[in-house]
Structures are given as structure tokens and as C-alpha cells.
Design a protein around this motif. Structure first.
Motif, PDB file in Angstrom:
ATOM      1  N   GLY A   8       0.811  -1.223   0.000  1.00 33.33           N
ATOM      2  CA  GLY A   8       0.000   0.000   0.000  1.00 33.33           C
ATOM      3  C   GLY A   8       0.835   1.260   0.000  1.00 33.33           C
ATOM      4  O   GLY A   8       1.573   1.537  -0.931  1.00 33.33           O
ATOM      5  N   GLU A  13       1.288   4.330  -7.146  1.00 30.35           N
ATOM      6  CA  GLU A  13       1.200   2.901  -7.458  1.00 30.35           C
ATOM      7  C   GLU A  13       0.593   2.085  -6.314  1.00 30.35           C
ATOM      8  O   GLU A  13       0.726   0.862  -6.263  1.00 30.35           O
ATOM      9  N   ARG A  14      -0.102   2.768  -5.412  1.00 26.81           N
ATOM     10  CA  ARG A  14      -0.668   2.129  -4.235  1.00 26.81           C
ATOM     11  C   ARG A  14      -1.571   0.935  -4.574  1.00 26.81           C
ATOM     12  O   ARG A  14      -1.443  -0.142  -4.006  1.00 26.81           O
ATOM     13  N   GLU A  15      -2.512   1.131  -5.495  1.00 27.10           N
ATOM     14  CA  GLU A  15      -3.488   0.076  -5.798  1.00 27.10           C
ATOM     15  C   GLU A  15      -2.814  -1.139  -6.422  1.00 27.10           C
ATOM     16  O   GLU A  15      -3.211  -2.285  -6.169  1.00 27.10           O
ATOM     17  N   SER A  17       0.202  -2.094  -5.755  1.00 28.15           N
ATOM     18  CA  SER A  17       0.883  -2.730  -4.632  1.00 28.15           C
ATOM     19  C   SER A  17      -0.076  -3.625  -3.842  1.00 28.15           C
ATOM     20  O   SER A  17       0.251  -4.774  -3.504  1.00 28.15           O
ATOM     21  N   LEU A  18      -1.260  -3.127  -3.549  1.00 29.71           N
ATOM     22  CA  LEU A  18      -2.222  -3.895  -2.756  1.00 29.71           C
ATOM     23  C   LEU A  18      -2.732  -5.113  -3.516  1.00 29.71           C
ATOM     24  O   LEU A  18      -2.956  -6.182  -2.936  1.00 29.71           O
ATOM     25  N   LYS A  19      -2.909  -4.977  -4.816  1.00 29.06           N
ATOM     26  CA  LYS A  19      -3.351  -6.112  -5.626  1.00 29.06           C
ATOM     27  C   LYS A  19      -2.318  -7.229  -5.584  1.00 29.06           C
ATOM     28  O   LYS A  19      -2.657  -8.405  -5.410  1.00 29.06           O
ATOM     29  N   ASP A  39      -0.761  -2.210   5.623  1.00 33.93           N
ATOM     30  CA  ASP A  39      -0.790  -1.093   4.688  1.00 33.93           C
ATOM     31  C   ASP A  39      -0.126   0.098   5.378  1.00 33.93           C
ATOM     32  O   ASP A  39      -0.574   0.542   6.441  1.00 33.93           O
TER      33      ASP A  39
END
Length: 303
Positions: A8, A13-15, A17-19, A39
């Protein structure tokens, strides 16, 4: 093993990373590990306490913080092992201008470039020939990546990037194909994986081509002559060592029709879903996704 999966954060590029973290958590849990997904946006100040309570951390961060070495430095202070490169190597790879300066010094070919930390004065013109690529100096995932063909397009790209308070890298476009190659192993024992040939559906390998279902074709192993494959692999190891990296990395190249190879940049925390590039390369070598994750963690724990 108790694993702190750090993802996160607050980069663009947060999303992504979480994916990827969801895939990592599933694979490691299936192999019997106790995984805590953290996160960074849920309380950055909690990181040190959580790290001290786990056997190791697995970082799936993209951009800043994470690829800039900050989280790695904090984990070292907490005495928590983590996969991948240390603070210095991480920072040098994330900063494209720094990485390219080291490539030039080491004799690794890279496209000609100009680094613009601030907006140039009125009347400035690039010394590089068009067409050009314009990108964030510390960005990734092809976010805010522009191909420009003239001064007007260049100025619009600069306006966008500087409006976002980003440093800018301008790079000569090298005609040819895009090839990427992962490297895995402890320092001095690195081995290159099978390269991937990337065939964009659009004008170039942009964000859509990277992540959309109808995006670029990613052919692994790349259909290259054996001697050319070997040169790509040797160049990937050379770039990895040039930046002082450890554990793993992925280097992106441009390959001309004449067989000339140009290193673009190195990613120290490449995408980690089973469909990502490095896991695809590992699968071609008979290493499944969960095994790859455990291998990377084993380097951290033993070091």
C-alpha cells in the motif's frame, strides 16, 4: 514463519501494490506461513513495532515509500530481515538519473538522457533529437510516461510532470523491441532468468498495456537467438551488480534490430502476482510462485 507483508502506502502505485499483496498473502499462507498484511497508510508509526514482532518482512511496495529504501532502513533498525535490496541500492535504482549515471560509469549502454530536477527557464530547448520519452525520475508502472514528437508535446509533458512536483527524466527513444530480464540470488551467486519479450498493443508499453486484460503480449521465454538471450542475461546481472543490489531485480532493455542492447532502468521490487513478469520467468525455470516467494525470504533470513 511470521511474515509482515508490507504494501500500500501513498504513492501513485498504491493500488497495484495492494493487488500484488493479496496474491502474495494467499501463496505464503497456503505454504503454512502466518501472514500479517500491513498497509503503510494505516499508521506508518506502527511499522517498527510490528516488524519487531515478526520473523521477516516481505515488501510489496512500489514507488515512494518502499522502493526508495526508507522502509528497508527502518526494518534494519528494528532488526527485522526483509527480502531484496538494502536502502542504498534501492534508492539508486529508483532514481533513474542516478542509476543511468552509474550505468555510464560502468560501461553499460543506456539511452542518452537529460535530467531536469526543476522546470527549465523560458526558452530552454532539449539537446536530444525527437522522438523522446519523458517520465518521472522516480515514478514507475509507466504512470506519467509520455512519448513526445516535437517541442509542443515536450512542453505539455513537462507541464504535467512539474505540476505534480516531480523531477523529470528525458530519454532518447531507441527503436526496436522491449525486453526485460529478472535476476535472482545472493550477491556473487546471481542467476538471470529467461528474458521476456514485450509486444505492446499500443504505441508503447504504457500503463494500459501493462495492466489491462487486453494489454501487451508478454512472451516468455523471449524468442531470441541463444547468443542474444545470453547477452541480455549478462547485461541484467551487470546492471544488478552495478547498483549494488541483492536478492532479486528486473532490468528493462531496448533491443534494436541490429542487436544493440540498452538498459533503461532496474526495478528492485518488481510486480509479484503469479502473472507478473519475474514470476513468469521463474515459472519458465520450473519455480512456482510460492517457491519463488520462499526463496526470496530465505535469502533475507539467512543474511
Amino acid at each position: 514463519m511470521r511474515i509482515l507483508l508490507v504494501a500500500g502506502g501513498w504513492s501513485t502505485e498504491r493500488e497495484i501494490s495492494l493487488k500484488g499483496a493479496a496474491s502474495i498473502a494467499e501463496a505464503l499462507s497456503a505454504r503454512g506461513h502466518e501472514v500479517t498484511l500491513f498497509d503503510l497508510s494505516d499508521g506508518f508509526e506502527k511499522l517498527l513495532e510490528l516488524a519487531a514482532a515478526h520473523d521477516a518482512a516481505f515488501l510489496n511496495l512500489h514507488g515512494q515509500p518502499g522502493e526508495d529504501g526508507l522502509v528497508q532502513a527502518l526494518l534494519e533498525r528494528a532488526g527485522c530481515p526483509y527480502q531484496g535490496s538494502g536502502p542504498a541500492g534501492s534508492f539508486l535504482a529508483l532514481n533513474k538519473a542516478a542509476g543511468k549515471a552509474l550505468f555510464v560509469r560502468a560501461g553499460i549502454r543506456t539511452p542518452d538522457y537529460e535530467f531536469l530536477p526543476v522546470r527549465p527557464a523560458a526558452g530552454w530547448k532539449t539537446s536530444l533529437p525527437f522522438p523522446l520519452f519523458v517520465k518521472s525520475n522516480t515514478g514507475g508502472s509507466s504512470i506519467d510516461l509520455f512519448r513526445v514528437n516535437d517541442e509542443a508535446e515536450l512542453n505539455r509533458a513537462l507541464d504535467t510532470l512539474f505540476a505534480g512536483h516531480q523531477e523529470v527524466l528525458i530519454e532518447t527513444l531507441i527503436p526496436g523491441q522491449e525486453v526485460t530480464c529478472g535476476v535472482v540470488g545472493r550477491p556473487g551467486e546471481e542467476k538471470a532468468l529467461a528474458p521476456v519479450l514485450i509486444v505492446p498493443k499500443r504505441e508503447f508499453f504504457d500503463f494500459h498495456d501493462k495492466y489491462a486484460a487486453d494489454g501487451a503480449a508478454e512472451i516468455c521465454p523471449a524468442p531470441l537467438a541463444p547468443e542474444l538471450t545470453a547477452r541480455v542475461q549478462e547485461a541484467a546481472i551487470a546492471a544488478h551488480r552495478c547498483l549494488g543490489l541483492s536478492g532479486y531485480s528486473r532490468t528493462d532493455f531496448r533491443l534494436t534490430d541490429e542487436g544493440e542492447l540498452f538498459a533503461l532502468e532496474v526495478n528492485t521490487l518488481p510486480g509479484m502476482t503469479s502473472a507478473s513478469l519475474v514470476p513468469k520467468e521463474a515459472a519458465a525455470a520450473g519455480i512456482d510462485f510460492g517457491e519463488l516467494l520462499e526463496t526470496l525470504l530465505s535469502y533475507a533470513v539467512r543474511n
